[in-house]
Motif scaffolding. Structure first.
Motif, PDB file in Angstrom:
ATOM      1  N   ARG A 181      33.881  51.311  41.214  1.00 18.48           N
ATOM      2  CA  ARG A 181      33.236  51.083  42.516  1.00 18.48           C
ATOM      3  C   ARG A 181      32.372  52.278  42.938  1.00 18.48           C
ATOM      4  O   ARG A 181      32.651  53.415  42.562  1.00 18.48           O
ATOM      5  N   LEU A 216      49.286  49.270  43.853  1.00 20.57           N
ATOM      6  CA  LEU A 216      49.153  47.810  43.865  1.00 20.57           C
ATOM      7  C   LEU A 216      48.011  47.347  42.968  1.00 20.57           C
ATOM      8  O   LEU A 216      47.638  46.176  42.971  1.00 20.57           O
ATOM      9  N   GLN A 217      47.410  48.267  42.213  1.00 20.05           N
ATOM     10  CA  GLN A 217      46.321  47.908  41.294  1.00 20.05           C
ATOM     11  C   GLN A 217      46.751  48.142  39.853  1.00 20.05           C
ATOM     12  O   GLN A 217      47.512  49.060  39.569  1.00 20.05           O
ATOM     13  N   ASP A 218      46.238  47.294  38.976  1.00 18.33           N
ATOM     14  CA  ASP A 218      46.506  47.432  37.551  1.00 18.33           C
ATOM     15  C   ASP A 218      45.624  48.572  37.014  1.00 18.33           C
ATOM     16  O   ASP A 218      44.393  48.453  37.019  1.00 18.33           O
ATOM     17  N   GLN A 277      43.982  43.674  47.585  1.00 26.03           N
ATOM     18  CA  GLN A 277      44.424  45.066  47.377  1.00 26.03           C
ATOM     19  C   GLN A 277      43.645  45.765  46.255  1.00 26.03           C
ATOM     20  O   GLN A 277      44.139  46.704  45.652  1.00 26.03           O
ATOM     21  N   GLY A 278      42.460  45.276  45.950  1.00 22.94           N
ATOM     22  CA  GLY A 278      41.664  45.885  44.885  1.00 22.94           C
ATOM     23  C   GLY A 278      42.180  45.575  43.491  1.00 22.94           C
ATOM     24  O   GLY A 278      41.768  46.197  42.523  1.00 22.94           O
ATOM     25  N   ASN A 279      43.103  44.607  43.386  1.00 28.42           N
ATOM     26  CA  ASN A 279      43.661  44.232  42.079  1.00 28.42           C
ATOM     27  C   ASN A 279      42.983  42.948  41.613  1.00 28.42           C
ATOM     28  O   ASN A 279      43.356  41.847  42.010  1.00 28.42           O
ATOM     29  N   ALA A 280      41.954  43.101  40.771  1.00 27.32           N
ATOM     30  CA  ALA A 280      41.087  41.970  40.417  1.00 27.32           C
ATOM     31  C   ALA A 280      41.665  41.091  39.307  1.00 27.32           C
ATOM     32  O   ALA A 280      41.050  40.100  38.921  1.00 27.32           O
ATOM     33  N   THR A 281      42.849  41.422  38.794  1.00 24.78           N
ATOM     34  CA  THR A 281      43.390  40.690  37.654  1.00 24.78           C
ATOM     35  C   THR A 281      43.636  39.217  37.969  1.00 24.78           C
ATOM     36  O   THR A 281      43.330  38.341  37.175  1.00 24.78           O
ATOM     37  N   TYR A 300      52.443  46.023  41.089  1.00 24.15           N
ATOM     38  CA  TYR A 300      51.106  45.415  41.078  1.00 24.15           C
ATOM     39  C   TYR A 300      51.062  44.088  40.329  1.00 24.15           C
ATOM     40  O   TYR A 300      50.045  43.397  40.343  1.00 24.15           O
ATOM     41  N   THR A 341      45.581  52.637  43.426  1.00 24.65           N
ATOM     42  CA  THR A 341      46.827  52.564  44.180  1.00 24.65           C
ATOM     43  C   THR A 341      47.892  51.895  43.319  1.00 24.65           C
ATOM     44  O   THR A 341      47.595  51.320  42.272  1.00 24.65           O
ATOM     45  N   ARG A 385      42.687  47.813  34.771  1.00 28.09           N
ATOM     46  CA  ARG A 385      41.557  47.004  35.237  1.00 28.09           C
ATOM     47  C   ARG A 385      41.142  47.435  36.628  1.00 28.09           C
ATOM     48  O   ARG A 385      41.601  46.920  37.626  1.00 28.09           O
ATOM     49  N   ILE A 386      40.254  48.406  36.661  1.00 28.11           N
ATOM     50  CA  ILE A 386      39.761  48.927  37.927  1.00 28.11           C
ATOM     51  C   ILE A 386      38.243  48.783  37.902  1.00 28.11           C
ATOM     52  O   ILE A 386      37.605  49.007  36.886  1.00 28.11           O
ATOM     53  N   GLU A 387      37.672  48.375  39.032  1.00 23.32           N
ATOM     54  CA  GLU A 387      36.216  48.315  39.141  1.00 23.32           C
ATOM     55  C   GLU A 387      35.684  49.733  39.331  1.00 23.32           C
ATOM     56  O   GLU A 387      36.227  50.493  40.135  1.00 23.32           O
ATOM     57  N   GLU A 395      47.967  37.408  29.714  1.00 17.81           N
ATOM     58  CA  GLU A 395      48.758  36.821  30.796  1.00 17.81           C
ATOM     59  C   GLU A 395      49.920  36.008  30.223  1.00 17.81           C
ATOM     60  O   GLU A 395      49.781  35.370  29.177  1.00 17.81           O
TER      61      GLU A 395
END
Lengths: 417, 299
Positions: free
Chosen positions: B61, B52-54, A271-275, B250, B50, B57-59, B224
């Motif tokens: 892109r 569902l993403q942190d 889902q594009g969540n690379a963590t 997420y 989205t 921390r986004i690439e 973490e």
């Protein structure tokens, strides 16, 4: 010739600037900023390795390739301080940004890695950069060493450019106004470093053209691929070799060096969540043709050097995969291969000398296999264990073990894709 | 001659673009949803990330660079939330319209009162933001403040449609105030409730509802969850019980499930932003879903 053509292209672009700038003018909103915001962002990268090498690093070479004189090989043995990288960056005024990166070597020397100004939005989607910068060719070339996934550069970068290709010159990039990422770039520079040569002359010693395309594949994957073309002028680019009797000689090449680079990178994260988990695949292919004159024994006391034609096409590639299997932990593997090609040496073809008089250019296919495991407690620190079997010298294998740390202090710039 | 033709063609394109819908790129889904509420069909809003993403921390892109390249307006939270990726998008897009400081760059965080502004900032504290906690969207009062400022910015950028933005904002503000009253009535039983949260990203929600955050699964913001820290948290909860362990859609469910089993309290995954679950289709759905999940779990 190509310097002139580039100048014409630049002039054409300049003509179209004013109309676009007029269309783009916006009213800046007042934003209060503390005085400290005027200081440049400062970041410092500390890195070092412990290296265990089965062969003496002093003898490192790429069999069949004209030595680049750059940063090649695995570095020294035992504990090693890497280059400490100090970067200052800031907006200069509403028009320009600037960045300066100095690398302090373990030998207590300072090298200017990058020093550039940049003008974004020169016209719609265009950015002009000037100074010393990492060239936009390929994929890995534009990335700083501390963001690499292995502790050393792919063999192809070492053999073809003596590390990364840096330009002293100008770069123009333009992003097409499309939904898909299409970036075109042109660079001109002095071309003083390999495969160019440090000679006094006017005009450009290197011209590079780059094109990159990229997009997403659904929510989880994205990719970027590109092709780059660059041409260097080399004038009396000298290198050391030995003749058929084993006597040390200095030879030199004068001519044109044309390199093509193909690059591709693919990244996946759920889902594009690379963590948590993510995968990165990357590969590049290099092909270089050098055409010109080869001088044999340039320091010869007996009646000046012998000189005749030289032509060779050499290639190299690498492919790597890095997988983060849980937060903080990654594994990676890489395979490197070079093909030294068959050098057509006029002095050998016409019978003046024999192939044994050019041992450094004897045909070979250096290769290397690498695996690594790394652990990053946060994005500011990383430790890495790496093993490699390096068969670059053309005789036997160098077994290499590296334990590396990379630490980042201060402002930490955002990372490119 | 040919160059002049080409130039004319390019200028014609630029002219056409001016009449097309305003292209809004939001850094987070809540601002894309808000822009759509305020602009309707006068703008085209999309989100770079989205639910569902942190968002930390986004690439950067290529597809995002291309979207920023073509944007007329960027709507981001700011407060350093996007510091790991937005600067690359801005730098590589070559789009001066959305450069920081210009009218095309809107930071929502500037219009609200920040929580958790640190008195001491260094990296030993983990992932702290100097300008305070940037996860401002879970307090509807913040949404109302940002909506007002964003409507003004839209009217400034697209003067031809200024009245549309003003009218749509007035209608939205009325509906929002009404919904906020409803939510506050519903949420009365949540007042004073102790909760444990995965990451410190719900502070504005707790403040609004009068709930109390007594622990986090992350030992420090952005680190973490570790076994040692979770063990200590379990011991702490034995003395000072919490009613819920809460995470955003997420975030990895394993740590909160572990604590849920150990401390025998329900684990709740909140949508956190628009798109975080089936019900959170827009901003109203986001708060409807958030409250119903909290109320069900706390019953």
């Amino acid at each position: 010739m190509f310097a002139f053509r580039t100048a014409v292209a630049g002039a054409c672009l300049a003509v179209s600037v004013p109309s676009f700038v007029a269309a783009q003018q916006t009213t800046p909103a007042p934003t209060p900023t503390p005085a400290s915001a005027f200081n440049p962002a400062i970041s410092l990268i500390l890195n070092g390795t412990y290296a265990h090498l089965s062969r003496d690093p002093e003898t490192y070479r790429f069999q069949g390739f004209i030595p680049s004189g750059g940063e090649i090989g695995p570095g020294g043995r035992s504990f090693q301080l890497g280059e400490s990288e100090l970067t200052l960056s800031a907006a200069i005024d509403p028009t320009f940004n600037g960045r300066f990166t100095a690398a302090v070597t373990p030998e207590n020397e300072v090298e200017v890695e990058e020093a550039w100004f940049e003008r974004t939005g020169l016209f719609n989607g265009a950015t002009l950069k000037g100074g010393r910068f990492l060239s936009a060719i390929g994929y890995l070339n534009g990335l700083h060493a501390h963001t690499w996934d292995f502790s050393d550069a792919p063999l192809a970068y070492q053999a073809f450019f003596g590390g990364a290709l840096k330009n002293d010159g100008l770069q123009l990039r333009w992003l097409a106004p499309t939904d898909r990422f299409i970036a075109l770039g042109a660079e001109v520079g002095a071309g003083r470093t390999f495969p160019g040569s440090d000679t006094s002359r006017n005009g450009a010693g290197v011209v590079a053209l780059t094109a990159h395309v990229g997009d997403d594949l659904g929510a989880s994957s994205s990719w970027r691929a590109g092709v780059s073309w660059l041409r260097h002028r080399a004038t009396e680019r000298s290198f050391d070799d030995s003749d058929s009797l084993g006597t040390a000689v200095t030879n030199s090449f004068t001519g044109r060096s044309t390199t093509w680079v193909l690059d591709a990178v693919y990244k996946w994260a759920p889902q594009g969540n690379a963590t948590g988990r993510n995968l990165k695949l990357q590969g590049e292919y290099f092909r270089r043709t050098e055409k010109g004159m080869l001088d044999f024994d340039t320091t010869s006391q007996a009646g000046g050097p012998l000189s005749d034609s030289y032509r060779n096409t050499q290639s190299g590639w690498y492919a790597q995969a890095v997988y983060q299997f849980m937060p903080r932990w990654r594994v990676g593997t890489r395979y490197d291969r070079l093909d030294a090609g068959t050098a057509r040496i006029g002095l050998v073809d016409n019978g003046t000398l024999t192939a044994a008089d050019f041992p450094a250019l004897a045909k070979a296919k250096p290769e290397r296999s690498t695996v690594m495991l790394d652990y990053a407690p946060t994005e500011f620190s990383r430790v890495r264990l790496q093993f490699a079997a390096d068969r670059s010298r053309g005789d036997g294998t160098d077994r290499q073990i590296f334990l590396q740390y990379i630490m980042s202090l201060g402002a930490h710039g955002a990372h490119s894709f | 001659m040919r160059i002049r033709h080409l130039l004319c063609a390019l200028l014609a394109c630029a002219g056409l673009q001016a009449h097309a819908a305003l292209k809004v790129v939001a850094c987070e889904p809540e601002w894309a949803a808000l822009a759509t509420e305020l602009g309707g069909d006068k703008l085209q809003a999309s989100s770079a990330t989205t639910a569902l993403q942190d968002p930390h921390r986004i690439e950067a892109r290529p597809s995002l660079i291309a979207r920023v390249r073509n944007a007329d307006l960027l709507v981001c939270t700011g407060m350093e939330l996007e510091v790991g990726w937005l600067p690359v998008l801005l730098q590589q897009s070559g789009n001066a319209r959305v450069a920081p400081g210009s009218a095309g760059f809107f930071e929502a965080g500037k219009y609200v009162t920040a929580l958790d502004v640190p008195t001491r900032v260094d990296r030993s504290q983990g992932d702290v933001h100097t300008s305070g906690n940037p996860h401002i969207q879970l307090d509807p009062r913040n949404i109302a403040l940002v909506a007002k400022a964003l409507a003004e910015r839209l009217a400034q950028l697209d003067a031809a449609n200024a009245r549309v933005y003003q009218e749509r904002h007035a209608a939205f503000a009325a509906r929002w105030a009404e919904a906020q009253r409803r939510w506050e009535q519903q949420a009365a039983p949540l007042k004073g409730l102790n909760v444990v949260v995965h990451h410190k990203n719900m502070g504005y929600l707790w403040q609004w509802l009068g709930m109390r955050e007594i622990g986090t699964l992350e030992p420090k913001p952005g680190l973490e969850p570790s076994a040692g820290h979770l063990g200590a948290l379990k011991a702490q909860l034995a003395k000072q019980p919490a009613r819920l362990v809460v995470r955003a859609a997420y975030q990895d469910p394993r740590a909160s499930q572990w604590l849920s089993e150990q401390a025998r309290i329900p684990a709740v995954a909140l949508p956190f932003t628009v798109g975080g679950n089936e019900q959170a289709k827009d901003l109203f759905g986001l708060f409807d879903s958030t409250l119903s999940l909290l109320l069900t779990a706390a019953r």
